[in-house]
Design an enzyme around this catalytic site. Structure first.
Site, PDB file in Angstrom:
ATOM      1  N   THR A  90      58.892  48.349  52.113  1.00  0.00           N
ATOM      2  CA  THR A  90      57.880  48.962  51.246  1.00  0.00           C
ATOM      3  C   THR A  90      58.335  50.318  50.692  1.00  0.00           C
ATOM      4  O   THR A  90      58.025  50.659  49.547  1.00  0.00           O
ATOM      5  CB  THR A  90      56.550  49.135  52.003  1.00  0.00           C
ATOM      6  OG1 THR A  90      56.814  49.778  53.267  1.00  0.00           O
ATOM      7  CG2 THR A  90      55.881  47.806  52.277  1.00  0.00           C
ATOM      8  N   SER A 150      17.932   8.205  14.012  1.00  0.00           N
ATOM      9  CA  SER A 150      18.603   7.877  15.263  1.00  0.00           C
ATOM     10  C   SER A 150      19.789   6.941  15.033  1.00  0.00           C
ATOM     11  O   SER A 150      19.715   6.014  14.240  1.00  0.00           O
ATOM     12  CB  SER A 150      17.568   7.222  16.168  1.00  0.00           C
ATOM     13  OG  SER A 150      18.137   6.952  17.392  1.00  0.00           O
ATOM     14  N   ARG A 204      54.674  32.207  52.270  1.00  0.00           N
ATOM     15  CA  ARG A 204      53.678  31.508  53.099  1.00  0.00           C
ATOM     16  C   ARG A 204      52.585  30.838  52.275  1.00  0.00           C
ATOM     17  O   ARG A 204      51.799  30.052  52.800  1.00  0.00           O
ATOM     18  CB  ARG A 204      53.078  32.484  54.121  1.00  0.00           C
ATOM     19  CG  ARG A 204      54.010  32.707  55.297  1.00  0.00           C
ATOM     20  CD  ARG A 204      53.239  33.041  56.536  1.00  0.00           C
ATOM     21  NE  ARG A 204      52.864  34.441  56.578  1.00  0.00           N
ATOM     22  CZ  ARG A 204      51.738  34.885  57.127  1.00  0.00           C
ATOM     23  NH1 ARG A 204      50.876  34.048  57.650  1.00  0.00           N
ATOM     24  NH2 ARG A 204      51.480  36.165  57.148  1.00  0.00           N
ATOM     25  N   SER A 264      18.301  10.932  18.060  1.00  0.00           N
ATOM     26  CA  SER A 264      19.133  10.553  19.202  1.00  0.00           C
ATOM     27  C   SER A 264      20.358   9.775  18.762  1.00  0.00           C
ATOM     28  O   SER A 264      20.321   9.017  17.799  1.00  0.00           O
ATOM     29  CB  SER A 264      18.325   9.671  20.161  1.00  0.00           C
ATOM     30  OG  SER A 264      17.255  10.419  20.673  1.00  0.00           O
ATOM     31  N   GLN A 297      62.491  45.441  41.949  1.00  0.00           N
ATOM     32  CA  GLN A 297      63.120  45.752  43.234  1.00  0.00           C
ATOM     33  C   GLN A 297      64.000  44.563  43.610  1.00  0.00           C
ATOM     34  O   GLN A 297      63.517  43.458  43.788  1.00  0.00           O
ATOM     35  CB  GLN A 297      62.060  45.973  44.321  1.00  0.00           C
ATOM     36  CG  GLN A 297      62.674  46.425  45.650  1.00  0.00           C
ATOM     37  CD  GLN A 297      61.743  46.178  46.817  1.00  0.00           C
ATOM     38  OE1 GLN A 297      60.779  45.432  46.718  1.00  0.00           O
ATOM     39  NE2 GLN A 297      62.041  46.811  47.938  1.00  0.00           N
TER      40      GLN A 297
END
Ligand code: UD1
Ligand code: CA
Length: 449
Positions: A82, A408, A16, A390, A76
């Site tokens: 279960t 910069s 699902r 910068s 399994q």
């Protein structure tokens, strides 16, 4: 204490979810549901944990083997219910004579606190202990049928229940504990002559009663027992998970003006006195120390933020980011595998990847640590008190010495000695009157068209 083991059922198909990813590998709070189930077993003190998987999910087998080892995974095939699933774990528990608790891998919200009463019931003499809950809508859940003395007589699956049994709201969460030898003995007696044609684990209750043994129930809140079968239920589980984490953070003294917009991972650690602004996402492995502020719209993952540091707004901390005491990481700054020393600042628009920034160093706007040459990653080291101008590109491997500056816009490819200025720029030229003349010419051209 009686020794404990866990059997985690994960052999269902999970169709699902309609996803190529196996159901139990979907995450809640940034951790797979399977891992939540294993965490629970560990928190319950289980010395042996067996995951029962189906052959249709090699990824689940692989995941469980990675975490617990080969001897902790049972297959399994085919899935016949279960009870049949738990029997698949019997060889892995051969010789174990303690208590076994059976849980599911698709119920990510269980807490040790909710399950521990089962072991208490066992200690108090109940041979089988079942965790129940009051279901708002009992729908497809198994119903717990109690006797006058409050003992559990049997569990009736919804499909097998009569009209009266179906009105019962006291339901089976799926979590059951019993001594291992007894559980496997009873499971060997379970038959599949029921509505689903399956071997029900839940039948062990009536079988125990038939032997004159006692079964008892403990109760958990419905919000904790919820199972995930669809994408929509996964969303509900995530919401419940987040609600719990938000209240826990508030109780621990975290300040949040809009906690409903803050998202936590299973292992997020926020100290009391941390402030978290709206719309912050914590991915896995984040620790934030007292007095730090995480400002709005930041995304953190695998990061440490030390006391008094300020991160964001709009910051991104990736694995290995270590933001030192009182350091600042501002808007549109990405930090990956870099430590920032005490009081260091990278306030605007930067990428800092692989390296370290010394105490009180300043990283200007637009700085990039060019860490990747297409094959290898290299480190960038910025010394204490250095000032990176910068728009500098620091091409790693490279070291900016303590107290040094870079002009910069420089592309820095060689180490800069302490206290030096490094500048990498073509000389500037000025042409007096050029701009005005250019404008004049272009406007004349336009007028002539
Ligand atoms: C089961 C319980 C029901 C309980 C409900 C709680 C039984 C018979 N019924 O019903 O009483 O109220 O859970 O959610 O136990 N699984 C396997 N192999 C199998 C079948 C199932 O590993 O052959 C695993 C699934 O992956 C899942 C869990 O066991 O994790 C539960 O299986 P599911 O089919 O969802 O059980 P329910 O019918 O919901
Ligand atoms: Ca189910």
């Amino acid at each position: 204490m009686t020794r404990r083991a866990a059997v985690i059922l994960a052999a269902g198909q999970g169709t699902r979810m309609k996803s190529p990813l196996p159901k139990v590998l979907h995450a809640v709070g940034g951790r797979t549901m399977l891992d939540h189930a294993i965490d629970l077993a560990e928190n319950l003190g289980c010395e042996k944990i067996v995951v029962v998987a189906g052959p249709h999910s090699p990824a689940v087998i692989e995941h469980a083997t990675q975490r617990l080892g080969e001897t902790s995974v049972a297959i399994q095939d085919p899935p016949l219910g279960t009870g049949h699933a738990v029997r698949a774990a019997e060889p892995a528990l051969a010789g174990f004579d303690g208590d076994v608790v059976v849980t599911y891998a698709d119920t990510p919200l269980f807490t040790a606190e909710a399950v521990l009463p089962l072991f208490e019931l066992r200690g108090a003499g109940a041979e089988v202990a079942v965790l129940g809950f009051e279901a708002a809508d009992p729908a497809a859940y198994g119903r717990l049928i109690l006797g006058g003395d409050g003992a559990l007589l049997r569990i009736v699956e919804a499909k097998d229940a009569n009209e009266i049994e179906r009105t019962v709201h006291h339901c089976n969460s799926g979590v059951i504990a019993a001594s291992a030898p007894l559980l496997f003995e009873l499971l060997a007696e379970v038959r599949n002559n029921n509505a689903k044609g399956e071997y029900y684990l839940t039948d062990v209750v009536a079988l125990a009663r038939a032997r004159g043994l006692t079964a008892r129930t403990a109760s958990a809140p419905e919000s904790v027992v919820m199972g995930v079968n669809s994408q929509a239920e996964l969303v509900v589980a995530e919401r419940l998970f987040q609600e719990v984490r938000r209240s826990r953070a508030l109780e621990a003294g975290v300040h949040m003006v809009a906690p409903e917009t803050v998202f936590f991972a299973h292992d997020t650690e926020l100290a009391g006195g941390v402030s978290v602004e709206p719309h912050v996402v914590f991915g896995p492995r984040v620790r934030v120390e007292a007095g730090a502020t995480i400002r709005a719209f930041s995304h953190l993952e695998g990061a440490v933020v030390r006391s008094g540091a300020v991160v964001g707004p709009y910051a991104r901390l990736r694995p290995g980011a270590d933001i030192g005491e009182a350091a600042h990481v501002g808007n549109f700054v990405e930090v990956k595998n870099v430590s920032l020393g005490q009081g260091a600042k990278a306030n605007h628009l930067a990428y800092l990847g692989d390296g370290e920034v010394g105490p009180r160093a300043n990283i200007g706007a637009g700085v990039i640590f060019c860490n990747y040459d297409g094959v290898f990653k290299h480190r960038t080291v910025v010394g204490e008190g250095a000032f990176v101008g910068s728009d500098c590109a620091l091409v790693a491997p490279v070291t900016i010495g303590a107290g040094a500056m870079t002009g910069s816009g420089s592309v820095i490819t060689r180490d800069v000695p302490p206290d030096a200025l490094a500048l990498e720029r073509s000389p500037q030229v000025e042409k007096p009157g050029w701009a005005a003349a250019f404008r004049h010419r272009k406007r004349a051209e336009k007028a002539a068209r």
